[in-house]
Design a protein around this motif. Structure first.
Motif, PDB file in Angstrom:
ATOM      1  N   GLU A 144     -12.402  10.202 -11.413  1.00 27.22           N
ATOM      2  CA  GLU A 144     -11.189   9.703 -12.046  1.00 27.22           C
ATOM      3  C   GLU A 144     -10.035  10.538 -11.506  1.00 27.22           C
ATOM      4  N   VAL A 145      -8.998   9.899 -10.959  1.00 29.15           N
ATOM      5  CA  VAL A 145      -7.881  10.612 -10.339  1.00 29.15           C
ATOM      6  C   VAL A 145      -6.550  10.097 -10.892  1.00 29.15           C
ATOM      7  N   THR A 146      -5.489  10.864 -10.641  1.00 30.88           N
ATOM      8  CA  THR A 146      -4.149  10.482 -11.071  1.00 30.88           C
ATOM      9  C   THR A 146      -3.490   9.571 -10.057  1.00 30.88           C
ATOM     10  N   SER A 147      -3.627   9.921  -8.773  1.00 32.65           N
ATOM     11  CA  SER A 147      -3.036   9.112  -7.704  1.00 32.65           C
ATOM     12  C   SER A 147      -3.780   9.340  -6.403  1.00 32.65           C
ATOM     13  N   VAL A 148      -3.610   8.384  -5.487  1.00 35.32           N
ATOM     14  CA  VAL A 148      -4.147   8.526  -4.136  1.00 35.32           C
ATOM     15  C   VAL A 148      -3.099   7.976  -3.171  1.00 35.32           C
ATOM     16  N   THR A 149      -2.870   8.722  -2.100  1.00 34.55           N
ATOM     17  CA  THR A 149      -1.947   8.316  -1.053  1.00 34.55           C
ATOM     18  C   THR A 149      -2.751   8.147   0.224  1.00 34.55           C
ATOM     19  N   VAL A 150      -2.559   7.011   0.888  1.00 32.72           N
ATOM     20  CA  VAL A 150      -3.363   6.696   2.070  1.00 32.72           C
ATOM     21  C   VAL A 150      -2.464   6.338   3.249  1.00 32.72           C
ATOM     22  N   PRO A 151      -2.979   6.551   4.473  1.00 26.97           N
ATOM     23  CA  PRO A 151      -2.212   6.198   5.683  1.00 26.97           C
ATOM     24  C   PRO A 151      -2.455   4.746   6.086  1.00 26.97           C
ATOM     25  N   GLY A 152      -1.671   3.829   5.570  1.00 28.97           N
ATOM     26  CA  GLY A 152      -1.790   2.426   5.957  1.00 28.97           C
ATOM     27  C   GLY A 152      -1.322   2.231   7.392  1.00 28.97           C
ATOM     28  N   VAL A 153      -1.722   1.148   8.017  1.00 28.14           N
ATOM     29  CA  VAL A 153      -1.328   0.907   9.407  1.00 28.14           C
ATOM     30  C   VAL A 153       0.172   0.684   9.550  1.00 28.14           C
ATOM     31  N   GLU A 154       0.843   0.304   8.462  1.00 26.42           N
ATOM     32  CA  GLU A 154       2.293   0.120   8.510  1.00 26.42           C
ATOM     33  C   GLU A 154       3.028   1.222   7.753  1.00 26.42           C
ATOM     34  N   GLY A 155       2.339   2.319   7.489  1.00 23.91           N
ATOM     35  CA  GLY A 155       2.957   3.454   6.815  1.00 23.91           C
ATOM     36  C   GLY A 155       2.150   3.916   5.620  1.00 23.91           C
ATOM     37  N   GLU A 156       2.424   5.144   5.214  1.00 23.70           N
ATOM     38  CA  GLU A 156       1.733   5.755   4.095  1.00 23.70           C
ATOM     39  C   GLU A 156       2.178   5.102   2.788  1.00 23.70           C
ATOM     40  N   PHE A 157       1.227   4.912   1.852  1.00 27.66           N
ATOM     41  CA  PHE A 157       1.586   4.403   0.528  1.00 27.66           C
ATOM     42  C   PHE A 157       0.699   5.025  -0.541  1.00 27.66           C
ATOM     43  N   GLN A 158       1.239   5.040  -1.748  1.00 24.46           N
ATOM     44  CA  GLN A 158       0.564   5.678  -2.873  1.00 24.46           C
ATOM     45  C   GLN A 158       0.164   4.637  -3.908  1.00 24.46           C
ATOM     46  N   MET A 159      -0.961   4.876  -4.570  1.00 20.74           N
ATOM     47  CA  MET A 159      -1.414   4.022  -5.659  1.00 20.74           C
ATOM     48  C   MET A 159      -1.600   4.864  -6.910  1.00 20.74           C
ATOM     49  N   LEU A 160      -1.133   4.314  -8.017  1.00 20.09           N
ATOM     50  CA  LEU A 160      -1.289   4.931  -9.330  1.00 20.09           C
ATOM     51  C   LEU A 160      -2.109   3.989 -10.200  1.00 20.09           C
ATOM     52  N   ASN A 161      -2.372   4.412 -11.426  1.00 15.71           N
ATOM     53  CA  ASN A 161      -3.094   3.585 -12.375  1.00 15.71           C
ATOM     54  C   ASN A 161      -2.402   2.222 -12.524  1.00 15.71           C
ATOM     55  N   ASN A 162      -3.181   1.176 -12.667  1.00 14.75           N
ATOM     56  CA  ASN A 162      -2.702  -0.203 -12.835  1.00 14.75           C
ATOM     57  C   ASN A 162      -1.982  -0.765 -11.609  1.00 14.75           C
ATOM     58  N   HIS A 163      -2.290  -0.254 -10.434  1.00 11.30           N
ATOM     59  CA  HIS A 163      -1.718  -0.782  -9.197  1.00 11.30           C
ATOM     60  C   HIS A 163      -2.230  -2.210  -8.992  1.00 11.30           C
ATOM     61  N   ALA A 164      -1.417  -3.037  -8.396  1.00  6.53           N
ATOM     62  CA  ALA A 164      -1.817  -4.412  -8.089  1.00  6.53           C
ATOM     63  C   ALA A 164      -3.001  -4.409  -7.122  1.00  6.53           C
ATOM     64  N   PRO A 165      -3.856  -5.419  -7.197  1.00  3.26           N
ATOM     65  CA  PRO A 165      -4.977  -5.504  -6.251  1.00  3.26           C
ATOM     66  C   PRO A 165      -4.462  -5.536  -4.808  1.00  3.26           C
ATOM     67  N   ILE A 166      -5.165  -4.834  -3.932  1.00  2.00           N
ATOM     68  CA  ILE A 166      -4.754  -4.762  -2.532  1.00  2.00           C
ATOM     69  C   ILE A 166      -5.975  -4.452  -1.671  1.00  2.00           C
ATOM     70  N   VAL A 167      -5.963  -4.983  -0.466  1.00  2.00           N
ATOM     71  CA  VAL A 167      -6.907  -4.598   0.586  1.00  2.00           C
ATOM     72  C   VAL A 167      -6.055  -4.212   1.777  1.00  2.00           C
ATOM     73  N   SER A 168      -6.335  -3.056   2.376  1.00  2.00           N
ATOM     74  CA  SER A 168      -5.512  -2.578   3.480  1.00  2.00           C
ATOM     75  C   SER A 168      -6.366  -1.886   4.531  1.00  2.00           C
ATOM     76  N   VAL A 169      -5.984  -2.086   5.779  1.00  2.00           N
ATOM     77  CA  VAL A 169      -6.586  -1.331   6.880  1.00  2.00           C
ATOM     78  C   VAL A 169      -5.879   0.021   6.937  1.00  2.00           C
ATOM     79  N   LEU A 170      -6.650   1.078   7.128  1.00  2.00           N
ATOM     80  CA  LEU A 170      -6.091   2.422   7.165  1.00  2.00           C
ATOM     81  C   LEU A 170      -6.038   2.947   8.594  1.00  2.00           C
ATOM     82  N   ALA A 171      -4.997   3.687   8.884  1.00  2.00           N
ATOM     83  CA  ALA A 171      -4.808   4.308  10.191  1.00  2.00           C
ATOM     84  C   ALA A 171      -5.309   5.746  10.149  1.00  2.00           C
TER      85      ALA A 171
END
Length: 92
Positions: free
Chosen positions: A16-43
């Motif tokens: 269980e975490v507070t947030s996660v930030t990932v390197p998306g192919v079009e830039g870094e983005f962060q997800m918090l609790n209740n983030h909208a559903p998403i599928v992304s390729v990571l760089a």
């Protein structure tokens, strides 16, 4: 939110975490609790995880703790799925 980081060899984190930030192919983005559903390729880059959780001893060498208190995990690429407050990172 719940986060799993999985490599081809093993499960690196399942917590269980507070947030996660990932390197998306079009830039870094962060997800918090209740983030909208998403599928992304990571760089290539760093997955940054924030929260009050323990890293298992057998994978502790794969992570580094940054000065801001977040755990960093380098990846060569991968895929992320976020749905129903559960994020899964399939990392290379």
């Amino acid at each position: 939110m719940y986060l799993e980081i999985v490599s081809p060899e093993k499960v690196l984190l399942s917590a269980e975490v507070t947030s996660v930030t990932v390197p998306g192919v079009e830039g870094e983005f962060q997800m918090l609790n209740n983030h909208a559903p998403i599928v992304s390729v990571l760089a290539k880059g760093v997955v940054k995880v924030d929260g009050n959780f323990e890293i298992a001893e057998e994978v502790k060498d794969d992570f580094t703790k940054a000065q801001d208190g977040k755990w960093h995990f380098p990846i060569k690429g991968g895929v992320l799925e976020m749905k129903n407050n559960k994020a899964i990172v399939l990392a290379d």
